[in-house]
Design a protein around this motif. Sequence first.
Motif, short mmCIF file in Angstrom:
data_model
loop_
_atom_site.label_atom_id
_atom_site.label_comp_id
_atom_site.label_asym_id
_atom_site.label_seq_id
_atom_site.Cartn_x
_atom_site.Cartn_y
_atom_site.Cartn_z
N ARG A 61 71.85 70.99 95.30
CA ARG A 61 72.39 72.35 95.24
C ARG A 61 73.12 72.70 96.54
O ARG A 61 74.17 73.34 96.52
CB ARG A 61 71.26 73.36 94.99
N MET A 62 72.56 72.29 97.66
CA MET A 62 73.21 72.54 98.94
C MET A 62 74.58 71.89 98.99
O MET A 62 75.57 72.49 99.45
CB MET A 62 72.34 72.04 100.08
N ALA A 63 74.66 70.64 98.51
CA ALA A 63 75.94 69.92 98.53
C ALA A 63 76.93 70.53 97.54
O ALA A 63 78.13 70.57 97.81
CB ALA A 63 75.72 68.45 98.21
N ILE A 64 76.44 71.00 96.40
CA ILE A 64 77.33 71.61 95.41
C ILE A 64 77.91 72.91 95.93
O ILE A 64 79.09 73.22 95.74
CB ILE A 64 76.57 71.84 94.09
N ASP A 65 77.10 73.69 96.63
CA ASP A 65 77.52 75.03 97.06
C ASP A 65 78.33 75.03 98.35
O ASP A 65 79.07 75.99 98.60
CB ASP A 65 76.28 75.92 97.24
N ASP A 66 78.19 74.01 99.17
CA ASP A 66 78.82 74.05 100.49
C ASP A 66 79.76 72.85 100.67
O ASP A 66 79.31 71.70 100.67
CB ASP A 66 77.73 74.01 101.57
N PRO A 67 81.06 73.09 100.87
CA PRO A 67 82.01 71.99 101.07
C PRO A 67 81.68 71.13 102.29
O PRO A 67 82.04 69.96 102.33
CB PRO A 67 83.36 72.71 101.25
N VAL A 68 81.01 71.72 103.29
CA VAL A 68 80.65 70.95 104.47
C VAL A 68 79.73 69.79 104.08
O VAL A 68 79.90 68.66 104.53
CB VAL A 68 79.96 71.86 105.51
N TYR A 69 78.74 70.06 103.21
CA TYR A 69 77.82 69.01 102.77
C TYR A 69 78.50 68.07 101.78
O TYR A 69 78.14 66.89 101.70
CB TYR A 69 76.58 69.63 102.15
N GLN A 70 79.46 68.57 101.03
CA GLN A 70 80.18 67.71 100.10
C GLN A 70 80.91 66.59 100.83
O GLN A 70 81.01 65.47 100.35
CB GLN A 70 81.17 68.54 99.28
N ARG A 71 81.43 66.91 102.01
CA ARG A 71 82.18 65.90 102.77
C ARG A 71 81.29 64.77 103.26
O ARG A 71 81.78 63.70 103.62
CB ARG A 71 82.90 66.56 103.95
N ALA A 72 79.98 64.99 103.27
CA ALA A 72 79.06 63.92 103.65
C ALA A 72 79.05 62.80 102.63
O ALA A 72 78.65 61.68 102.93
CB ALA A 72 77.65 64.49 103.83
N TRP A 73 79.50 63.10 101.39
CA TRP A 73 79.54 62.10 100.33
C TRP A 73 80.90 61.43 100.22
O TRP A 73 81.09 60.55 99.39
CB TRP A 73 79.22 62.76 98.98
N ALA A 74 81.83 61.85 101.05
CA ALA A 74 83.20 61.36 100.89
C ALA A 74 83.31 59.86 101.10
O ALA A 74 84.15 59.19 100.48
CB ALA A 74 84.13 62.10 101.86
N THR A 75 82.47 59.28 101.96
CA THR A 75 82.57 57.84 102.22
C THR A 75 82.11 57.02 101.02
O THR A 75 82.62 55.93 100.78
CB THR A 75 81.73 57.46 103.45
#
Length: 217
Positions: A61-75
Amino acid sequence: MASLDTSWPLLAEVGQTYDAAAALLTALALLGVVGSLIMQAREMHIARMEGHRANHMELLRMAIDDPVYQRAWATSLPEFTQDHIRQHLYINLVMSFWSINFDLGTIFDSELQYQASALFQGEAGRRYWEVARLIRQREARGRQRRFVQIVDDEYRKAIDAGPAAISADAPASTPASGTLVSPDRARLFGIALGAAALIAAGAVTEHLLHNRTSRLR
């Protein structure tokens, strides 16, 4: 004395009968204790699984709601757009929810088949399983093997049926008010209703587990 001599065999038989009955009662009591311990161990295992699921859901939920955490999955998802990453995380959340409830027996094969079939009508669902299927197949244990097999079978059926019916990207234009609902939107609505039903079932399960664990304390 003769009467006393004849009573000893009878008394011996009565004593043996009582010994056999006592042994049977002891065995039954032992079985009851073992069964109770097994049930308690199962309930504690389910409670740990529920706790793990709750932590996993909160992280997603944190990653879905916050683009900052989404970028942690970019790699790990280099070709995904921000919307695609959010879709991937959301579907992972849904898949984990199905998985835990399948383990608990609150979702049966037919229900899982229906939900997975609906999910794979869309590009987002297919894209998710392309990334996750090998990992889930490698890590599956016990009932999870059956879970992964059912989901993968529905994925293969969807691929064999042709291109996805629902795009992962937002439509170019929004239909005017009063127009008919498109088939894609109807499918999405059906998926949403199914997910809502599963969430309700999960809430009931969690409530029951909470009551069980409270009794164990």
